[in-house]
Design a protein around this motif. Structure first.
Motif, short mmCIF file in Angstrom:
data_model
loop_
_atom_site.label_atom_id
_atom_site.label_comp_id
_atom_site.label_asym_id
_atom_site.label_seq_id
_atom_site.Cartn_x
_atom_site.Cartn_y
_atom_site.Cartn_z
N ILE A 28 -10.46 38.05 14.38
CA ILE A 28 -11.10 36.85 14.94
C ILE A 28 -12.56 37.13 15.28
CG2 ILE A 28 -11.10 35.33 16.97
CD1 ILE A 28 -8.07 35.33 16.86
N ASP A 29 -12.85 38.32 15.79
CA ASP A 29 -14.24 38.69 16.10
C ASP A 29 -15.10 38.67 14.84
OD1 ASP A 29 -13.62 38.97 18.75
OD2 ASP A 29 -13.55 41.16 18.71
N LEU A 30 -14.56 39.20 13.73
CA LEU A 30 -15.30 39.18 12.47
C LEU A 30 -15.54 37.75 12.00
CD1 LEU A 30 -13.65 42.08 10.42
CD2 LEU A 30 -15.98 42.01 11.32
N LEU A 31 -14.50 36.91 12.07
CA LEU A 31 -14.64 35.53 11.63
C LEU A 31 -15.61 34.76 12.52
CD1 LEU A 31 -10.91 34.79 10.75
CD2 LEU A 31 -12.82 34.96 9.15
N GLU A 32 -15.60 35.07 13.81
CA GLU A 32 -16.54 34.41 14.72
C GLU A 32 -17.98 34.82 14.40
OE1 GLU A 32 -17.13 33.60 19.50
OE2 GLU A 32 -15.98 35.35 18.84
N ALA A 33 -18.18 36.10 14.10
CA ALA A 33 -19.53 36.55 13.73
C ALA A 33 -19.99 35.89 12.44
CB ALA A 33 -19.53 38.07 13.58
N LEU A 34 -19.05 35.65 11.52
CA LEU A 34 -19.40 35.07 10.22
C LEU A 34 -19.58 33.56 10.28
CD1 LEU A 34 -19.72 35.71 7.16
CD2 LEU A 34 -17.27 35.27 6.94
N THR A 35 -18.67 32.86 11.00
CA THR A 35 -18.63 31.40 10.94
C THR A 35 -19.01 30.72 12.25
OG1 THR A 35 -16.32 31.20 11.63
CG2 THR A 35 -16.75 31.61 9.29
N SER A 36 -19.17 31.48 13.32
CA SER A 36 -19.44 30.95 14.66
C SER A 36 -18.24 30.20 15.25
CB SER A 36 -20.66 30.02 14.67
OG SER A 36 -21.81 30.74 14.25
N ALA A 37 -17.07 30.41 14.68
CA ALA A 37 -15.85 29.80 15.22
C ALA A 37 -14.74 30.85 15.22
CB ALA A 37 -15.44 28.60 14.38
N ARG A 38 -13.87 30.77 16.20
CA ARG A 38 -12.83 31.79 16.32
C ARG A 38 -11.59 31.45 15.50
NH1 ARG A 38 -12.79 35.67 19.88
NH2 ARG A 38 -10.57 35.48 20.37
N VAL B 251 -24.18 36.24 5.66
CA VAL B 251 -23.48 37.10 6.61
C VAL B 251 -24.47 37.66 7.61
CG1 VAL B 251 -21.63 37.70 5.00
CG2 VAL B 251 -23.68 39.12 5.11
N PRO B 252 -24.04 37.88 8.86
CA PRO B 252 -24.96 38.42 9.86
C PRO B 252 -25.32 39.88 9.58
CG PRO B 252 -22.76 38.16 10.78
CD PRO B 252 -22.73 37.57 9.41
N TYR B 253 -26.32 40.34 10.27
CA TYR B 253 -26.81 41.72 10.11
C TYR B 253 -25.70 42.72 10.40
CZ TYR B 253 -29.64 45.89 11.00
OH TYR B 253 -30.16 47.16 10.97
N ARG B 254 -25.57 43.70 9.50
CA ARG B 254 -24.59 44.80 9.59
C ARG B 254 -23.14 44.32 9.60
NH1 ARG B 254 -26.52 49.67 10.11
NH2 ARG B 254 -24.57 50.49 10.95
N PHE B 255 -22.90 43.14 9.06
CA PHE B 255 -21.53 42.61 9.00
C PHE B 255 -20.65 43.48 8.11
CE2 PHE B 255 -18.25 40.02 7.01
CZ PHE B 255 -17.61 39.48 8.11
N LYS B 256 -21.19 43.89 6.97
CA LYS B 256 -20.40 44.69 6.04
C LYS B 256 -19.90 45.99 6.70
CE LYS B 256 -20.79 47.12 1.60
NZ LYS B 256 -21.65 47.36 0.43
N GLU B 257 -20.77 46.68 7.40
CA GLU B 257 -20.38 47.93 8.04
C GLU B 257 -19.30 47.70 9.10
OE1 GLU B 257 -23.41 46.89 7.51
OE2 GLU B 257 -24.40 48.44 6.31
N LYS B 258 -19.47 46.63 9.88
CA LYS B 258 -18.49 46.33 10.92
C LYS B 258 -17.14 45.96 10.29
CE LYS B 258 -17.71 43.55 15.05
NZ LYS B 258 -18.21 42.48 15.94
N ALA B 259 -17.19 45.16 9.22
CA ALA B 259 -15.95 44.74 8.56
C ALA B 259 -15.22 45.94 7.96
CB ALA B 259 -16.26 43.70 7.48
N LEU B 260 -15.95 46.83 7.29
CA LEU B 260 -15.32 48.02 6.71
C LEU B 260 -14.68 48.90 7.79
CD1 LEU B 260 -17.94 48.95 3.95
CD2 LEU B 260 -15.59 48.13 3.58
#
Length: 199
Positions: free
Chosen positions: A13-23, A38-47
């Motif tokens: 949910i945190d990843l989706l919120e960072a990506l879409t601004s909704a939980r 995608v927000p800054y450093r999203f790929k690293e956080k997702a991996l």
């Protein structure tokens, strides 16, 4: 067992919120592409989150699927044969639990699935245990797929095509289906010419 996945769900949910601004309810995909990059450093956080979840899935298997009580209550119970699954029009993990390795992403590839290496997870027994275990195998496979998608994601570029206001297509009809989390999900669209509507 209930509390573990509820806690781990927050990572997704945190990843989706960072990506879409909704939980929970995401209006991210729109005609022409997606709303935002995608927000800054999203790929690293997702991996990082995917790596964590892969390890957690192994723990889920030990505590839940290898539990003798679960197996006693679900193995050889409620068997849905391959023939019955096909004749009843079953799709998704329930169909694959009955020994039919069918996945629309493999049978009718769409989007980038022609470039992704993944297995169609299935089991042959068709019992209650198989129907609960195939979605678990799908989650493991999803981690593998997501890792490939993130690696293939370009570092920069357009995320949305510029469309004319009120875009309209030619008259006609179209049917498209995808493999959703619960099986085949299809849409049938009919575009009628304005003259036909007036008549």
């Amino acid at each position: 067992m209930f509390m573990w996945p509820m806690g781990d769900r927050e990572l997704i949910i945190d990843l989706l919120e960072a990506l879409t601004s909704a939980r929970v309810t995401h209006a991210f995909t729109i005609p022409g592409g997606v709303r935002n990059d995608v927000p800054y450093r999203f790929k690293e956080k997702a991996l990082s989150q995917i790596g964590y979840l892969e390890k957690r899935l192994e723990e889920y298997e030990d505590i839940f699927y290898n539990n003798p009580l679960l197996r006693q209550r679900t193995e050889d119970v409620g068997i849905l044969t391959k023939e019955n699954a096909i004749s009843l029009g079953v799709t998704g993990s329930v169909l694959r639990a009955s020994g039919v390795p069918y996945d629309i992403r493999r049978a009718e590839p769409y989007d980038i699935y022609t470039e992704i290496d993944f297995k169609v997870q299935h089991m042959n027994k068709g019992d209650s245990f198989a129907r609960s275990y195939v979605p678990f195998l799908d989650m493991q496979e999803a981690c593998h797929i997501l890792t490939q998608l993130l690696d293939k994601m370009p570092e920069s570029g357009e995320v949305r095509a510029k469309l004319q206001p009120n875009p309209k297509g030619p008259a006609g009809e179209s049917y498209k289906r995808v493999e959703s989390g619960r099986g085949a999900l299809g849409y049938y669209i009919v575009m009628m010419a304005l003259q036909n509507l007036i008549e």
